[in-house]
Design a protein around this motif. Structure first.
Motif, mmCIF file in Angstrom:
data_model
loop_
_atom_site.group_PDB
_atom_site.id
_atom_site.type_symbol
_atom_site.label_atom_id
_atom_site.label_comp_id
_atom_site.label_asym_id
_atom_site.label_seq_id
_atom_site.Cartn_x
_atom_site.Cartn_y
_atom_site.Cartn_z
ATOM 1 N N CYS A 107 53.703 104.213 57.552
ATOM 2 C CA CYS A 107 53.060 104.250 58.879
ATOM 3 C C CYS A 107 53.959 103.714 59.996
ATOM 4 N N ILE A 108 54.719 102.642 59.693
ATOM 5 C CA ILE A 108 55.479 101.972 60.779
ATOM 6 C C ILE A 108 56.984 102.181 60.644
ATOM 7 N N LYS A 109 57.603 102.453 61.789
ATOM 8 C CA LYS A 109 59.057 102.541 61.845
ATOM 9 C C LYS A 109 59.535 101.592 62.944
ATOM 10 N N PHE A 110 60.533 100.771 62.665
ATOM 11 C CA PHE A 110 61.078 99.886 63.698
ATOM 12 C C PHE A 110 62.437 100.400 64.144
ATOM 13 N N VAL A 111 62.613 100.535 65.461
ATOM 14 C CA VAL A 111 63.893 101.044 65.969
ATOM 15 C C VAL A 111 64.392 100.198 67.148
ATOM 16 N N ILE A 112 65.706 100.185 67.293
ATOM 17 C CA ILE A 112 66.305 99.452 68.415
ATOM 18 C C ILE A 112 66.270 100.357 69.645
ATOM 19 N N GLY A 113 65.795 99.839 70.753
ATOM 20 C CA GLY A 113 65.768 100.657 71.968
ATOM 21 C C GLY A 113 65.323 99.825 73.161
ATOM 22 N N ASP A 114 65.595 100.350 74.344
ATOM 23 C CA ASP A 114 65.273 99.629 75.575
ATOM 24 C C ASP A 114 64.000 100.183 76.214
ATOM 25 N N ALA A 115 63.158 99.270 76.705
ATOM 26 C CA ALA A 115 61.885 99.650 77.315
ATOM 27 C C ALA A 115 62.056 100.544 78.541
ATOM 28 N N VAL A 116 63.216 100.476 79.176
ATOM 29 C CA VAL A 116 63.408 101.297 80.372
ATOM 30 C C VAL A 116 64.065 102.647 80.058
ATOM 31 N N ASN A 117 64.317 102.878 78.772
ATOM 32 C CA ASN A 117 64.928 104.152 78.366
ATOM 33 C C ASN A 117 64.469 104.456 76.938
ATOM 34 N N LEU A 118 63.195 104.817 76.812
ATOM 35 C CA LEU A 118 62.583 104.918 75.479
ATOM 36 C C LEU A 118 62.996 106.212 74.763
ATOM 37 N N PRO A 119 63.393 106.097 73.490
ATOM 38 C CA PRO A 119 63.839 107.290 72.746
ATOM 39 C C PRO A 119 62.651 108.091 72.205
ATOM 40 N N ILE A 120 61.748 108.482 73.107
ATOM 41 C CA ILE A 120 60.484 109.123 72.713
ATOM 42 C C ILE A 120 60.251 110.349 73.600
ATOM 43 N N ARG A 121 59.705 111.418 72.999
ATOM 44 C CA ARG A 121 59.419 112.646 73.750
ATOM 45 C C ARG A 121 58.350 112.414 74.827
ATOM 46 N N SER A 122 58.423 113.165 75.912
ATOM 47 C CA SER A 122 57.422 113.039 76.982
ATOM 48 C C SER A 122 56.050 113.496 76.486
ATOM 49 N N SER A 123 55.000 112.881 77.000
ATOM 50 C CA SER A 123 53.597 113.247 76.721
ATOM 51 C C SER A 123 53.294 113.377 75.224
ATOM 52 N N SER A 124 53.807 112.431 74.409
ATOM 53 C CA SER A 124 53.621 112.553 72.966
ATOM 54 C C SER A 124 52.891 111.366 72.338
ATOM 55 N N VAL A 125 52.502 110.379 73.157
ATOM 56 C CA VAL A 125 52.009 109.117 72.605
ATOM 57 C C VAL A 125 50.582 108.825 73.092
ATOM 58 N N ASP A 126 49.720 108.336 72.172
ATOM 59 C CA ASP A 126 48.333 107.997 72.563
ATOM 60 C C ASP A 126 48.240 106.597 73.157
ATOM 61 N N ILE A 127 48.983 105.650 72.533
ATOM 62 C CA ILE A 127 48.895 104.248 72.968
ATOM 63 C C ILE A 127 50.286 103.637 73.065
ATOM 64 N N CYS A 128 50.561 102.969 74.200
ATOM 65 C CA CYS A 128 51.753 102.118 74.305
ATOM 66 C C CYS A 128 51.260 100.682 74.389
ATOM 67 N N SER A 129 51.993 99.776 73.785
ATOM 68 C CA SER A 129 51.589 98.372 73.905
ATOM 69 C C SER A 129 52.760 97.530 74.378
ATOM 70 N N LEU A 130 52.407 96.468 75.118
ATOM 71 C CA LEU A 130 53.387 95.481 75.581
ATOM 72 C C LEU A 130 52.758 94.118 75.297
ATOM 73 N N SER A 131 53.091 93.566 74.141
ATOM 74 C CA SER A 131 52.480 92.300 73.753
ATOM 75 C C SER A 131 53.462 91.161 74.048
ATOM 76 N N PHE A 132 53.171 90.391 75.091
ATOM 77 C CA PHE A 132 54.027 89.282 75.554
ATOM 78 C C PHE A 132 55.438 89.767 75.903
ATOM 79 N N VAL A 133 55.504 90.912 76.560
ATOM 80 C CA VAL A 133 56.806 91.510 76.880
ATOM 81 C C VAL A 133 57.019 91.687 78.383
ATOM 82 N N ILE A 134 55.974 92.141 79.098
ATOM 83 C CA ILE A 134 56.173 92.632 80.471
ATOM 84 C C ILE A 134 56.787 91.577 81.400
ATOM 85 N N ARG A 135 56.433 90.322 81.153
ATOM 86 C CA ARG A 135 56.962 89.207 81.958
ATOM 87 C C ARG A 135 58.485 89.082 81.816
ATOM 88 N N ASN A 136 59.039 89.632 80.748
ATOM 89 C CA ASN A 136 60.478 89.516 80.498
ATOM 90 C C ASN A 136 61.285 90.683 81.048
#
Ligand SMILES: C[S@@+](CC[C@H](N)C(=O)[O-])C[C@H]1O[C@@H](n2cnc3c(N)ncnc32)[C@H](O)[C@@H]1O
Length: 243
Positions: A107-136
């Protein structure tokens, strides 16, 4: 390179990002223990509750700034299609990967990547989460436009964050707790000189939950839930992708 304690004053976005990436890499080995101690284990409950409320069976979830993966694992309990945990610290990703069993890897895959340049296709995700991240994240606007890009129409962004409490009295108590207890124990356990000084800096210089809500609305998100817990020092903000 960011000089020691420079974050107490002014720094630019690149310097801040560099510092955050290096600091989280350096504290990755003790991150879970310190989190459990400082929140009295409550952070896991908040994460599980959020996941239970907003993750549906078969959802595709992207956990941005996943760290050691606690929120990704909380999401997995809701049987989504898959969860992608992304973090720009390879050490944090290593810690998360250690917890990923043969079963959970389905179910889970962990990958290295930057929040401002996400390696994800456009309009492909149901939920994004930012848990204790946005402040950083210094360039919040760029990150939010990335989140907006990858979410499906009607997709949701779930934010869990530490905020400065609105009441001066409670703010005094929370600041005291962070400045003394958290700072002292954080330094002793992580052996990192200023990582936990940065924690206090990042909370005090970040916007409050209402201001963040307004920014999210400006970036074409619709607010669904805004809630504070833990003496109004921790908040959840859930928004939906608007047009
Ligand atoms: C306080 S930790 C939170 C980790 C985890 N989400 C949790 O709830 O325990 C913040 C994480 O965000 C990551 N992070 C900060 N800025 C990032 C960025 N621009 N791109 C990717 N990850 C980032 C850090 O490396 C760190 O692992």
């Amino acid at each position: 390179m960011v000089k020691k304690q420079q974050f107490k004053f002014q720094w630019n976005s690149t310097q801040r990002s560099e510092y955050v990436q290096k600091m989280f890499s350096e504290i990755s080995g003790t991150y879970d223990l310190i989190n459990d101690l400082f929140t009295f284990g409550m952070h896991k409950k908040w994460k599980r509750k959020l996941a239970q409320s907003f993750i549906n069976h078969n959802d595709i979830v992207v956990d941005i700034g996943c760290g050691t993966g606690d929120f990704s694992f909380a999401c997995m309990e809701q049987k989504p299609q898959h969860v992608i945990g992304i973090d720009f610290s390879s050490e944090m990703i290593q810690e998360a990967t250690k917890k990923n069993t043969v079963e959970s890897q389905k179910c889970i895959k962990f990958v290295i990547g930057d929040a401002v340049n996400l390696p994800i296709r456009s309009s492909s995700v149901d939920i994004c989460s930012l848990s204790f991240v946005i402040r950083n994240i210094p360039n919040i606007q760029d990150m939010l436009s990335e989140v907006h890009r990858i979410l499906k129409p009607g997709g949701k962004l779930v934010i869990l964050e530490v905020f400065k409490p609105p009441s001066k009295g409670i703010n005094f108590i929370v600041s005291f707790y962070i400045n003394f207890f958290v700072l002292f124990l954080g330094r002793v356990i992580s052996k990192h000189k200023d990582g936990y000084v940065y924690l206090n800096y990042s909370i005090n210089t970040f916007m409050n939950i209402d201001e963040l809500g307004t920014q999210l609305q400006q970036e074409k998100f619709i607010i669904i839930q805004k809630k504070m817990v833990m003496l109004a020092s921790v908040g959840t903000l859930v928004v939906q992708k608007g047009d």
